[in-house]
Scaffold this motif. Structure first.
Motif, PDB file in Angstrom:
ATOM      1  N   LYS A  22      -0.718   3.016  11.744  1.00  0.00           N
ATOM      2  CA  LYS A  22      -0.830   2.532  10.424  1.00  0.00           C
ATOM      3  C   LYS A  22       0.239   3.412   9.817  1.00  0.00           C
ATOM      4  CE  LYS A  22      -5.212   1.196   9.954  1.00  0.00           C
ATOM      5  NZ  LYS A  22      -5.006  -0.468   8.830  1.00  0.00           N
ATOM      6  N   TRP A  78       5.296   6.833   6.003  1.00  0.00           N
ATOM      7  CA  TRP A  78       4.627   8.627   6.375  1.00  0.00           C
ATOM      8  C   TRP A  78       5.585   9.102   4.425  1.00  0.00           C
ATOM      9  CZ3 TRP A  78       1.315  11.854   7.029  1.00  0.00           C
ATOM     10  CH2 TRP A  78       1.746  13.762   7.219  1.00  0.00           C
ATOM     11  N   GLU A 108      -8.190  11.610   6.653  1.00  0.00           N
ATOM     12  CA  GLU A 108      -9.295  10.145   6.034  1.00  0.00           C
ATOM     13  C   GLU A 108      -9.424   9.070   7.415  1.00  0.00           C
ATOM     14  OE1 GLU A 108      -9.624   6.956   2.794  1.00  0.00           O
ATOM     15  OE2 GLU A 108      -9.786   9.252   2.078  1.00  0.00           O
ATOM     16  N   LEU A 109      -8.213   8.231   7.696  1.00  0.00           N
ATOM     17  CA  LEU A 109      -8.231   7.361   8.746  1.00  0.00           C
ATOM     18  C   LEU A 109      -8.658   7.957  10.084  1.00  0.00           C
ATOM     19  CD1 LEU A 109      -4.433   5.798   7.446  1.00  0.00           C
ATOM     20  CD2 LEU A 109      -6.519   4.694   7.865  1.00  0.00           C
ATOM     21  N   VAL A 121       1.588   6.511   3.457  1.00  0.00           N
ATOM     22  CA  VAL A 121      -0.328   7.882   3.859  1.00  0.00           C
ATOM     23  C   VAL A 121      -0.022   9.320   3.830  1.00  0.00           C
ATOM     24  CG1 VAL A 121      -1.063   8.682   6.065  1.00  0.00           C
ATOM     25  CG2 VAL A 121      -0.259   5.681   5.679  1.00  0.00           C
ATOM     26  N   ARG A 168       3.214   2.157   6.637  1.00  0.00           N
ATOM     27  CA  ARG A 168       2.517   2.478   5.448  1.00  0.00           C
ATOM     28  C   ARG A 168       3.318   3.063   4.908  1.00  0.00           C
ATOM     29  NH1 ARG A 168      -3.914   2.974   4.230  1.00  0.00           N
ATOM     30  NH2 ARG A 168      -2.652   4.090   2.412  1.00  0.00           N
ATOM     31  N   ARG A 215       0.841  -1.368   0.101  1.00  0.00           N
ATOM     32  CA  ARG A 215       0.383  -0.463   0.243  1.00  0.00           C
ATOM     33  C   ARG A 215       0.983   1.171  -0.499  1.00  0.00           C
ATOM     34  NH1 ARG A 215      -5.489  -1.012   3.292  1.00  0.00           N
ATOM     35  NH2 ARG A 215      -5.836   0.645   1.704  1.00  0.00           N
ATOM     36  N   ALA A 219      -3.455  13.918   3.753  1.00  0.00           N
ATOM     37  CA  ALA A 219      -5.443  14.116   3.701  1.00  0.00           C
ATOM     38  C   ALA A 219      -5.561  12.410   3.510  1.00  0.00           C
ATOM     39  CB  ALA A 219      -5.468  14.363   1.934  1.00  0.00           C
ATOM     40  N   LYS A 220      -5.067  11.178   3.845  1.00  0.00           N
ATOM     41  CA  LYS A 220      -4.920   9.947   3.799  1.00  0.00           C
ATOM     42  C   LYS A 220      -5.236   9.843   5.766  1.00  0.00           C
ATOM     43  CE  LYS A 220      -6.352   5.791   3.010  1.00  0.00           C
ATOM     44  NZ  LYS A 220      -7.343   5.113   2.413  1.00  0.00           N
TER      45      LYS A 220
END
Length: 182
Positions: A43, A49, A20-21, A13, A47, A10, A16-17
């Motif tokens: 997270k 930054w 959203e999370l 992040v 994934r 994936r 914006a993400k």
């Protein structure tokens, strides 16, 4: 991070993400600022930054708290009531609030509620575990020690735990006497 089960990794992040999370998490779960920050850190570990500098985790949690999506004091009170309803005592409530990163200022009402309902919570645990007045037969000394240990792990004080465990099966419960025990 290597691909899992043949799936592509994936993407990292971005800001914006991350927002959203955070919104998805507070929309799904009752949470505290600290638990939200822990979730976002997890997270980011998974994934990565993509932004520059450190991700604004505390800023996101503070913004969501200002908007009313997170209320640490209300979360703490709710947690205290749920744990008390399951038979857990004030020490166990405090431990849970510490794990959720609830500040001392926001714990006040929750700890007060836990102290007020301590006898009822202890009796709830005793009933669930069939201890003391809720046992079907008197406990032998080893079983009695195990029962006291269960009450202590449940967050109840020693004197209250011992008094409940030592009651004989079917014994009439004197709430005022138990309320005096610390």
């Amino acid at each position: 991070m290597p691909p899992r089960n043949g799936h592509r990794p994936r993407p990292p992040v971005g800001a914006a993400k991350l927002d959203e999370l955070a919104l998805a998490y507070v929309g799904r779960f009752a949470t505290s600022r600290g638990k939200l920050v822990d979730y976002l850190r997890r997270k980011l570990r998974e994934r990565g930054w993509e932004g520059e500098g450190d991700p604004p985790l505390a800023d996101i949690a503070d913004r969501l708290a200002r908007l009313g999506y997170i209320d640490d004091a209300a979360y703490a009170l709710s947690k205290a009531r749920v744990l008390g309803g399951r038979g857990y005592g004030a020490r166990r409530v405090e431990q849970s609030l510490h794990i959720a990163h609830i500040d001392e200022d926001d714990r006040g009402g929750a700890m007060e509620a836990a102290q007020e309902g301590r006898v009822e919570a202890a009796l709830r645990l005793a009933k669930r575990r069939r201890i003391g007045p809720f046992a079907t037969t008197p406990l032998d000394p080893i079983a009695r020690q195990k029962a006291i240990g269960a009450m202590l792990r449940g967050g109840h004080p020693l004197a209250l735990s011992r008094a409940i465990v030592e009651m004989s099966p079917g014994h009439r419960i004197d709430h005022s006497y138990l309320a005096e025990l610390r």
